[in-house]
Design a protein around this motif. Structure first.
Motif, mmCIF file in Angstrom:
data_model
loop_
_atom_site.group_PDB
_atom_site.id
_atom_site.type_symbol
_atom_site.label_atom_id
_atom_site.label_comp_id
_atom_site.label_asym_id
_atom_site.label_seq_id
_atom_site.Cartn_x
_atom_site.Cartn_y
_atom_site.Cartn_z
ATOM 1 N N ASP A 1 0.823 -1.211 0.000
ATOM 2 C CA ASP A 1 0.000 0.000 0.000
ATOM 3 C C ASP A 1 0.857 1.261 0.000
ATOM 4 O O ASP A 1 0.415 2.327 -0.429
ATOM 5 C CB ASP A 1 -0.886 0.042 1.249
ATOM 6 C CG ASP A 1 -2.030 -0.929 1.128
ATOM 7 O OD1 ASP A 1 -2.211 -1.475 0.030
ATOM 8 O OD2 ASP A 1 -2.720 -1.141 2.134
ATOM 9 N N CYS A 2 2.079 1.143 0.544
ATOM 10 C CA CYS A 2 2.939 2.325 0.674
ATOM 11 C C CYS A 2 3.425 2.810 -0.683
ATOM 12 O O CYS A 2 3.838 3.963 -0.814
ATOM 13 C CB CYS A 2 4.151 2.016 1.551
ATOM 14 S SG CYS A 2 3.685 1.492 3.194
ATOM 15 N N SER A 3 3.385 1.937 -1.675
ATOM 16 C CA SER A 3 3.954 2.316 -2.971
ATOM 17 C C SER A 3 3.217 3.512 -3.581
ATOM 18 O O SER A 3 3.808 4.307 -4.298
ATOM 19 C CB SER A 3 3.937 1.127 -3.929
ATOM 20 O OG SER A 3 2.604 0.718 -4.126
ATOM 21 N N GLY A 4 1.915 3.659 -3.251
ATOM 22 C CA GLY A 4 1.165 4.783 -3.805
ATOM 23 C C GLY A 4 1.058 5.959 -2.856
ATOM 24 O O GLY A 4 0.371 6.930 -3.145
ATOM 25 N N CYS A 5 1.748 5.864 -1.722
ATOM 26 C CA CYS A 5 1.584 6.899 -0.689
ATOM 27 C C CYS A 5 2.586 8.033 -0.885
ATOM 28 O O CYS A 5 3.767 7.782 -1.132
ATOM 29 C CB CYS A 5 1.759 6.273 0.693
ATOM 30 S SG CYS A 5 1.667 7.488 2.022
#
Ligand SMILES: CC(C)(COP(=O)(O)OP(=O)(O)OC[C@H]1O[C@@H](n2cnc3c(N)ncnc32)[C@H](O)[C@@H]1OP(=O)(O)O)[C@@H](O)C(=O)NCCC(=O)NCCS
Length: 176
Positions: free
Chosen positions: A156-160
């Motif tokens: 999920d962090c990849s798009g944050c």
């Protein structure tokens, strides 16, 4: 179908004025689709201040089943979400209480409502990534090194927007 311009909907810099009092009893319940605009406003009000991650309308409509809300006479004054991550693990997300209703126990009631749902879903462990360490400690969460969390959650962090400068603290709690 109602003609809604999703792209033009922006959260205001200030929250919509409430016409309910913090002295009035709140009901904590599962979110309805009609609650999405207020969730969007509340979550993004705090996100704009760097307190939590923003959510798009699209994300909220797609994931409205994850949310519980605090409702005072039909006005949504708080929210929290439970995002199932893996077989026995779920994330507590987007815990927010309207400034006029903070300190009344609603944040705690919302997270406790997620505990009940987690038990019903046979989830045994919860985690959260948060800046509100004191609040979650009070609710039985303990700090862990971020890398103790399963690799899967970092997808999920990849798009944050915070991915290269994440300041959130990882905390876990058993549901049992
Ligand atoms: C964090 C937040 C959800 C707490 O909601 P709240 O309704 O004010 O909290 P409650 O009244 O349920 O507090 C429950 C307990 O936690 C404590 N607590 C609340 N916020 C705290 C904090 N920041 N630090 C330490 N303890 C805290 C309260 O004192 C209370 O303890 P008590 O029962 O011993 O008195 C609310 O302040 C908020 O919406 N903050 C902005 C958004 C945010 O940062 N959300 C977290 C995103 S992960």
């Amino acid at each position: 179908m109602q003609n809604v311009s999703v792209a033009l909907y922006q959260p205001p810099a200030t929250l919509t004025q409430l016409f309910v009092s913090p002295q009035t009893d709140a009901v904590v319940r599962r979110a309805h689709v009609r609650d999405v605009p207020r969730l969007y406003e509340l979550i993004n009000y705090y996100a704009a201040r760097g307190d939590m991650l923003p959510k798009t309308l699209d994300q909220l409509y797609n994931r409205i089943r994850e949310f519980h809300v605090a409702d005072v006479e039909g006005e949504v004054v708080g929210c929290a979400g439970l995002k199932i991550t893996w077989q026995d693990l779920a994330e507590v997300v987007s815990v927010a209480v309207h400034p006029e209703f903070q300190g009344c126990g609603l944040g705690q009631r919302l997270v406790e409502s997620l505990f009940v749902e987690a038990q019903e879903m046979s989830v045994t462990s919860l985690f959260t990534l948060t800046l509100q360490v004191g609040f979650f400690s009070r609710l039985g969460f303990r700090e862990v090194p971020r890398l103790h969390l399963p690799h899967k959650i970092w997808q999920d962090c990849s798009g944050c927007f915070k991915q290269d400068r994440c300041d959130e603290v990882a905390m876990v709690r058993s549901v049992l």
